[in-house]
Design a protein around this motif. Structure first.
Motif, PDB file in Angstrom:
ATOM      1  N   ASN A   5      14.479   5.537  18.170  1.00 25.47           N
ATOM      2  CA  ASN A   5      14.803   6.604  17.286  1.00 25.47           C
ATOM      3  C   ASN A   5      16.193   6.446  16.831  1.00 25.47           C
ATOM      4  O   ASN A   5      17.072   7.156  17.462  1.00 25.47           O
ATOM      5  N   TYR A  15      27.161  15.710  14.562  1.00 25.54           N
ATOM      6  CA  TYR A  15      26.127  15.580  15.612  1.00 25.54           C
ATOM      7  C   TYR A  15      25.636  16.866  16.220  1.00 25.54           C
ATOM      8  O   TYR A  15      26.568  17.809  16.690  1.00 25.54           O
ATOM      9  N   ASN A  39      21.587  14.448  17.726  1.00 20.49           N
ATOM     10  CA  ASN A  39      21.134  13.950  16.490  1.00 20.49           C
ATOM     11  C   ASN A  39      22.114  13.770  15.810  1.00 20.49           C
ATOM     12  O   ASN A  39      23.000  14.877  15.237  1.00 20.49           O
ATOM     13  N   ASP A  40      22.347  12.690  15.202  1.00 19.10           N
ATOM     14  CA  ASP A  40      23.356  12.235  14.134  1.00 19.10           C
ATOM     15  C   ASP A  40      22.837  12.646  12.674  1.00 19.10           C
ATOM     16  O   ASP A  40      21.931  12.144  12.216  1.00 19.10           O
ATOM     17  N   GLU A  41      23.315  13.806  12.197  1.00 18.23           N
ATOM     18  CA  GLU A  41      22.801  14.181  10.974  1.00 18.23           C
ATOM     19  C   GLU A  41      23.781  13.666   9.602  1.00 18.23           C
ATOM     20  O   GLU A  41      23.521  14.271   8.470  1.00 18.23           O
ATOM     21  N   GLU A  48      18.713   6.378  21.878  1.00 18.89           N
ATOM     22  CA  GLU A  48      17.233   6.233  21.909  1.00 18.89           C
ATOM     23  C   GLU A  48      16.900   4.864  21.418  1.00 18.89           C
ATOM     24  O   GLU A  48      17.176   4.785  19.924  1.00 18.89           O
ATOM     25  N   VAL A 102      19.665  16.635  23.860  1.00 16.61           N
ATOM     26  CA  VAL A 102      19.433  15.658  22.786  1.00 16.61           C
ATOM     27  C   VAL A 102      20.527  15.814  21.786  1.00 16.61           C
ATOM     28  O   VAL A 102      20.831  16.780  21.329  1.00 16.61           O
ATOM     29  N   THR A 141      19.591   9.102  17.365  1.00 13.34           N
ATOM     30  CA  THR A 141      19.449  10.133  18.450  1.00 13.34           C
ATOM     31  C   THR A 141      20.078   9.557  19.492  1.00 13.34           C
ATOM     32  O   THR A 141      19.614   8.450  20.152  1.00 13.34           O
ATOM     33  N   THR A 142      20.658  10.160  20.609  1.00 15.45           N
ATOM     34  CA  THR A 142      20.957  10.034  21.764  1.00 15.45           C
ATOM     35  C   THR A 142      20.349  11.121  22.937  1.00 15.45           C
ATOM     36  O   THR A 142      20.635  12.261  22.525  1.00 15.45           O
ATOM     37  N   SER A 182      13.503  15.999  19.943  1.00 15.29           N
ATOM     38  CA  SER A 182      14.320  14.962  20.200  1.00 15.29           C
ATOM     39  C   SER A 182      14.553  14.309  18.811  1.00 15.29           C
ATOM     40  O   SER A 182      15.391  13.177  19.116  1.00 15.29           O
ATOM     41  N   GLY A 183      13.908  14.456  17.890  1.00 16.21           N
ATOM     42  CA  GLY A 183      13.978  13.520  16.915  1.00 16.21           C
ATOM     43  C   GLY A 183      12.982  13.804  15.505  1.00 16.21           C
ATOM     44  O   GLY A 183      12.045  14.852  15.810  1.00 16.21           O
TER      45      GLY A 183
END
Length: 244
Positions: free
Chosen positions: A113, A141, A130-132, A110, A128, A116-117, A18-19
């Motif tokens: 965090n 994403y 994650n914004d990279e 989140e 999950v 993170t969504t 999740s992160g």
């Protein structure tokens, strides 16, 4: 209930799918490791190798550090007498998740965090996001889901949170029929055509090339109405807009 901490050679902290925040873990009633802060946060699969577990000092040296809620719960556990049952291990689920109807998806950032969504379904993680960062040309994403076809759980890379969430949701819908070769067919619904988007244009990110962008005559498309995903080099691809 007695809390049994996961301790690998003195290392009890690990990041998750999740992160990149490090959590402390306990064993649940099934003997599986789950985070102290919430029952459905699990360590990434790589923690089966001991080098993926970390000390508090190493976790604190990273950008994201340790989960504050896990630190508080771990301190409370450490301070308690051995014979004293631990306090309740689970944080309440977010209210929108509690209020959701069965099978309904809830997409929430989140809180502890950033970047993170979580896509929730029936009180658990359906996926999950994650914004990279904006520099990622393959799609900013990254979407992960336990139902993704890839062994690492990656469902794809997308230009927006909405596109990534739609991809995750489509994995939980009833499976579309497959052709004789096992492939998911192209969306054939004329009414869906306005929702088609090009997710990856003239390229692919195959595991055979390390997930790097490789030029290709084919593009990856997705239907926003039914969730179908396919690759094509047909003429209509040129006039189909990119995913937002």
């Amino acid at each position: 209930m007695t809390t049994t901490l996961v301790n690998i050679d003195g290392r009890i902290w690990a990041s998750t799918h999740s992160g990149f925040v490090f959590h402390a873990f306990r064993l649940n009633e099934d003997g599986n490791p789950v985070a102290l802060c919430r029952k459905n946060v699990i360590p990434r699969s790589g923690t089966t190798r001991h080098d993926w577990w970390s000390t508090a000092e190493f976790a604190d040296s990273t950008i994201n550090g340790r989960c504050e809620r896990c630190v508080v719960k771990l301190d409370a556990h450490t301070a308690a007498a051995p014979a004293t049952p631990a306090a309740a291990d689970d944080e309440p689920l977010p209210q929108p998740v509690q209020d959701a109807a069965p099978g309904e998806f809830v997409v929430l950032p989140e809180t502890d965090n950033p970047g993170t969504t979580i896509v929730w379904r029936d009180g658990d993680h359906a996926g999950v996001i994650n914004d990279e960062g904006p520099a990622m040309t393959r799609g900013r994403y990254a979407a992960w889901s336990p139902r993704a076809a890839r062994r690492d759980g990656v469902a794809g890379f997308f230009a927006s949170v909405d596109e990534a969430a739609a991809a995750i949701k489509s994995l939980w819908n009833p499976p579309r029929p497959t052709g004789r070769n096992g492939a998911t067919p192209t969306c054939r619904e004329r009414a869906h055509r306005p929702t088609w988007r090009v997710v990856v244009r003239n390229a692919n990110y195959s595991a055979f090339n390390g997930g790097r962008r490789t030029p290709s005559p084919y593009s990856q498309l997705r239907c926003g109405a039914c969730g179908a995903s396919w690759r094509s080099k047909a003429a209509y691809v040129e006039t189909t807009p990119d995913a937002a």
